[in-house]
Scaffold this active site. Structure first.
Site, mmCIF file in Angstrom:
data_model
loop_
_atom_site.group_PDB
_atom_site.id
_atom_site.type_symbol
_atom_site.label_atom_id
_atom_site.label_comp_id
_atom_site.label_asym_id
_atom_site.label_seq_id
_atom_site.Cartn_x
_atom_site.Cartn_y
_atom_site.Cartn_z
ATOM 1 N N GLY A 72 0.968 -1.317 -0.022
ATOM 2 C CA GLY A 72 0.012 0.199 0.121
ATOM 3 C C GLY A 72 0.896 1.527 0.123
ATOM 4 O O GLY A 72 0.378 2.207 -0.777
ATOM 5 N N SER A 73 1.917 1.247 0.851
ATOM 6 C CA SER A 73 2.676 2.485 0.685
ATOM 7 C C SER A 73 3.335 2.827 -0.496
ATOM 8 O O SER A 73 3.233 3.943 -0.944
ATOM 9 C CB SER A 73 3.858 2.285 2.002
ATOM 10 O OG SER A 73 3.152 2.257 3.319
ATOM 11 N N ASN A 152 -8.764 3.820 7.873
ATOM 12 C CA ASN A 152 -8.129 2.789 8.515
ATOM 13 C C ASN A 152 -8.577 3.154 10.159
ATOM 14 O O ASN A 152 -8.462 1.885 10.860
ATOM 15 C CB ASN A 152 -6.648 2.755 8.285
ATOM 16 C CG ASN A 152 -5.972 3.887 8.376
ATOM 17 O OD1 ASN A 152 -6.318 4.961 7.642
ATOM 18 N ND2 ASN A 152 -4.898 4.025 9.158
ATOM 19 N N GLN A 180 -8.088 -0.282 2.786
ATOM 20 C CA GLN A 180 -8.833 -0.894 3.801
ATOM 21 C C GLN A 180 -10.289 -1.273 3.158
ATOM 22 O O GLN A 180 -11.159 -2.132 3.668
ATOM 23 C CB GLN A 180 -9.306 0.150 4.923
ATOM 24 C CG GLN A 180 -8.330 0.650 5.744
ATOM 25 C CD GLN A 180 -7.725 -0.427 6.836
ATOM 26 O OE1 GLN A 180 -8.517 -1.505 7.104
ATOM 27 N NE2 GLN A 180 -6.462 -0.649 7.123
ATOM 28 N N THR A 238 12.522 -7.762 -10.045
ATOM 29 C CA THR A 238 12.220 -9.002 -10.038
ATOM 30 C C THR A 238 10.898 -9.158 -9.305
ATOM 31 O O THR A 238 10.679 -8.952 -8.244
ATOM 32 C CB THR A 238 13.084 -10.108 -9.786
ATOM 33 O OG1 THR A 238 14.366 -9.736 -10.469
ATOM 34 C CG2 THR A 238 12.713 -11.490 -10.108
ATOM 35 N N CYS A 325 0.592 2.774 12.384
ATOM 36 C CA CYS A 325 1.683 3.904 12.302
ATOM 37 C C CYS A 325 1.901 5.010 13.264
ATOM 38 O O CYS A 325 2.987 5.534 13.381
ATOM 39 C CB CYS A 325 1.701 4.398 10.949
ATOM 40 S SG CYS A 325 1.154 3.253 9.694
HETATM 41 C C1 PLP Z 1 -2.203 -0.362 5.875
HETATM 42 C C2 PLP Z 1 -2.474 0.788 5.081
HETATM 43 C C3 PLP Z 1 -1.589 1.366 3.999
HETATM 44 C C4 PLP Z 1 -0.079 0.755 3.822
HETATM 45 O O1 PLP Z 1 -0.099 -0.379 3.435
HETATM 46 P P1 PLP Z 1 1.232 -1.234 3.612
HETATM 47 O O2 PLP Z 1 1.057 -2.628 2.634
HETATM 48 O O3 PLP Z 1 1.424 -1.755 4.844
HETATM 49 O O4 PLP Z 1 2.259 -0.271 3.024
HETATM 50 C C5 PLP Z 1 -2.031 2.426 3.321
HETATM 51 N N1 PLP Z 1 -3.121 2.979 3.546
HETATM 52 C C6 PLP Z 1 -4.256 2.373 4.296
HETATM 53 C C7 PLP Z 1 -5.531 3.215 4.511
HETATM 54 C C8 PLP Z 1 -3.560 1.329 5.049
HETATM 55 O O5 PLP Z 1 -4.695 0.717 6.064
#
Ligand code: PLP
Length: 389
Positions: A72-73, A152, A180, A238, A325
């Protein structure tokens, strides 16, 4: 044996056994580099293609619009920086919200240092973004709007379809952090006019370290990771083959079970909410019904959220003070502050998120433990004592 109850599914989930089973051959047997041309590599390349098609179908995208990332990040960083870099000549204004995940907020801060202007939309007391506010914030030089699909921390679901429609009408690109939402809420990128969408496998019972950025065909976007020609030359490195295969399987399972599982979770969530609200001076944060099926976020006046979470931990109950976080940070949650909670209330809040292994028994147990624990912690609170003399 000590009883353990995991109630932090919004932070991460376990990997479902069927998912792990699907992944296993790609660690040990079909480990070939998908860029090579011999048999075991063709096998892995085919597995990636199948995963791409499977994921595309579930969000009504084309397989060529699915780009695998590390989670996600990365997807959030890529969407914002990639669009900013590729469209910076057209305009340097981006609109987002005050309640985004830090993967969005801190990327915006970075872009601000590099000449971009960001507008942060406020939200109402439930955490909902208003279309009027969005409309007002739009400028001639706005190139991108980024609004999360579901929050989240407090679970509020945003009016994504309406936002998408407005962005399309006003000629701006629309990104949504759907980390989410994916797996919980049906998503149709066509119907919802979404141009870019982030997802992360470990939030829906897939492995960690793998995700997707959906990019609508024809969208001008720069690469974030430069190198080889993987992912049609847009994202080098990769491929995380087993991760990609696992993510696809996990999403398939989530889509198949969604309606039944949501009904079950909503029942458990509402049962826990009712139980908690019987505790004096407790309040629910976020919207009563327009929230993620497994999300409960509550404030207990005169209780320190961090101490409550640590006390629960010592009893085998795993909860969170907000987002993973912001855990450990002294600042009150930016999301709770944005919905109007004073700092002291924000610091008296905890998040409990339910998921696949949560049972009614767990919910009742946690309700009982919370009542006792909150009551015990308040015994040492001067303000509470003063009020109850
Ligand atoms: C967990 C989360 C992320 C980050 O995702 P990762 O795969 O842990 O990097 C970003 N946005 C939201 C809303 C999240 O809940």
């Amino acid at each position: 044996m000590k009883r353990e109850v995991y109630m932090d599914y919004a932070a991460t989930t376990f990997v479902k056994p069927e998912v792990l089973e699907e992944m296993n051959p790609y660690f040990t047997e079909y480990f070939g580099n998908p860029s090579s041309i011999y048999y075991i590599s063709r096998k892995t390349k085919m597995a990636i293609d199948r995963a791409r098609e499977g994921i595309a179908e579930i969000i009504n995208a084309d397989k060529d619009e699915i780009f695998f990332t590390s989670g996600g990040s990365e997807s959030d960083n890529w969407a914002l920086k990639g669009i900013a870099m590729a469209n910076g000549k057209k305009g340097k204004h981006i609109i987002t919200t005050e309640i985004e995940h830090h993967a969005i907020l801190n990327t915006c801060k970075y872009l601000e240092k590099h000449g971009f202007e960001i507008s942060y939309l406020p939200v109402d007391e439930y955490g909902t973004v208003s279309l009027q506010e969005l409309n007002k914030a739009i400028r001639k030089d706005t190139v991108l709007v980024s609004v999360m699909f579901a929050n989240n921390e407090i679970g509020t679901i945003e009016p994504i379809k309406d936002i998408g429609k407005l962005c399309r009408e006003r000629g701006m690109l629309f990104h949504t952090d759907a980390v989410q939402a994916v797996g919980n809420i049906p998503i149709d990128v066509q119907d919802m006019n979404i141009d870019l969408l982030s997802m992360s496998s470990h939030k829906f019972y897939g492995p960690k370290g793998v995700g997707v950025l959906y990019i609508r065909k024809g969208t001008k976007i720069d690469s974030l990771i430069h190198g080889g020609s993987q992912e049609r030359g847009k994202r080098a490195g990769t491929e995380n083959i087993a991760g990609i295969v696992g993510m696809s399987k996990a999403l398939k399972i989530a889509a198949q079970n969604r309606d039944d599982e949501n009904r079950r979770l909503i029942h458990l969530r509402d049962r826990l909410i009712s139980r908690i609200l019987k505790i004096p001076r407790s309040r629910l944060n976020g919207h009563r019904t327009n929230r993620l099926p497994g999300n409960v976020n509550v404030t207990f006046d005169f209780v320190d959220g961090e101490i409550l979470v640590m006390t629960l931990d010592s009893m085998g109950i795993y909860a969170s003070t907000g987002s993973a976080c912001s855990a450990g940070a002294v600042e009150p949650s930016h999301v709770l502050t944005a919905i109007g909670l004073p700092g002291s209330s924000a610091k008296s809040s905890i998040r409990l998120t339910l998921g696949a292994r949560t049972t009614e028994d767990d919910v009742d147990y946690v309700g009982d433990v919370l009542e006792n624990t909150v009551s015990n912690l308040r015994k040492n609170n001067e303000k509470w004592k003063e009020e109850h003399r």
